[in-house]
Design an enzyme around this catalytic site. Sequence first.
Site, PDB file in Angstrom:
ATOM      1  CD  GLU A   9      -5.067  -3.845  -4.322  1.00 39.18           C
ATOM      2  OE1 GLU A   9      -5.190  -3.625  -3.106  1.00 39.18           O
ATOM      3  OE2 GLU A   9      -4.006  -4.215  -4.854  1.00 39.18           O
ATOM      4  CB  SER A  30      -0.949  -0.044   1.199  1.00 36.22           C
ATOM      5  OG  SER A  30      -1.964   0.927   1.074  1.00 36.22           O
ATOM      6  CG  HIS A  64      -5.503  -2.396  -0.042  1.00 36.58           C
ATOM      7  ND1 HIS A  64      -4.621  -2.178  -1.073  1.00 36.58           N
ATOM      8  CD2 HIS A  64      -5.027  -1.654   1.007  1.00 36.58           C
ATOM      9  CE1 HIS A  64      -3.672  -1.347  -0.680  1.00 36.58           C
ATOM     10  NE2 HIS A  64      -3.885  -1.027   0.583  1.00 36.58           N
TER      11      HIS A  64
END
Length: 511
Positions: A325, A202, A419
């Site tokens: 995600e 991330s 995610h």
Amino acid sequence: MSATETALRSAAEEQRPVVATVPGRVRGVHDDDVYVFRGIPYAAPPVGALRFRGPRPPEPWDGIRDATSFGRIAPQPIQVFPGAQPRQMSEDCLTVNVYTPELGAADLPVMVWIHGGAYYVGSSADPLYDGSRLARRGVVVVTFNYRIGPLGYLDLSSFSTADDVFESNVGQRDQLAALAWVRENIREFGGSPDRVTLFGESSGAGAVTTMLATPSAEGLLHGAIAQSSPVGSVYSPETARIAAERFLGRLDITQDAVHRLRLLPAGSLIEACSRLIVDTSALEPGTIPVAPVVDGDLVPEYPLTAMARGGALHVPLVIGSNRNEAMLFRLLRSPIVPNSSKAVQLMVERLGTPEALALPSEYRGYPRLHPALSLATDAAFRMPTVWAASAHSKYAPTWAYEFDFAPPLMKAARLGAMHGAELPHVFGAPVPRVLSLGARASGRRLTDRMQSRWVSFAEVGDPNPIRMSPVWPRYDTQSRLTYVFDTKDRVVSDPQGDLRRAWGDGIIAFR
């Protein structure tokens, strides 16, 4: 405490491993075949006059410093999770943790982890990032804290004066200091300073790809792994200035009184930044006010631009994203990534180009929620990842992946491979039983495969361990061969190629 208890405690401490670093000696623990050292300072406390300045070297110490507990984490909004113990926050947070299977001259590959958290939350003390399991595979794992939020990623440099300097990209500068600490000290912990892989997820992966466009990082890393990197979320000085002005407005501070920011409690800065993030996400979906900035100094140009012209560091790269995600942000109601049909449409309209405005028609069923979330996933993570892989592959070995694995419960809830879903498999962290029902065995096998490939990359610069199949081919712009992690791994040529072609070669410009 009795004399006997004192003697036993002293004897136990004498058995703990001690390592000499440049600033001084540290004592850690030997835990189940792994040596662990926590909370070692890699820079001086960035407090007082050093707030908003680049890191300074740590002060030396005498004697042996205890390194059995994590240091304090960077100031941030309080995150409340069931069963989690709150950790003490402090601006004095610049510490590293080392997990190693051997000490001394072992010359092992080194994996340095940058935690995620949208550049304003997170820490290396998260149990998910325990490096012990990776270390048992023969690598030295380093994790560390760095400044985040307004103290690390709000660019106030345009307000600098000769007498009052505010530096840009302070969080990135912390990361460079941590890498310099690794270069200077890691041999004593069994690692090789000439085999350092930088990896992150991330915003941590965004920091990795930004580091590839940072000339002063040359020689500090020799390979990179970027998991779900928002490669394109690096902003211009003009955009950064607007965010800084809004931040000052939140605190009722005029531009000629910016020096007052050094006097306010950190908590006041964090609160103002949290409100600013919410406001920015509503006004300008797809952007956040705390992120790396092209400052003409540390980061001279956008990472994607540097990669495209061959100006990024020419180190081997593994880069990829997860299939779903945006579902995490929908689940958490986090504004960081647009997670409603309305927010996604506002994001598209902000892009404004004819190509961007035509994009929704490529997502069947749009503007229904799930097609809209697929568009958000592509905008934030998948397409920037594809553009980065395409550019970097022309100058350095590059491997691309997509993470598609999701246990039955996650599929039934239509969450999929959201995610961060790959993180337990990279670190070998336990997954709650209820979340892994129906996939415990396949999940364990996937963990073994991902760790084997990550460690192989750290060892030899290639994510293909001997005798592991299928072979993960290098990425190029002709075949676009992409490795898919799933219950059964596979290699796919140009996954979702129609959508990739619809996006073109780079129409996102949140700058």
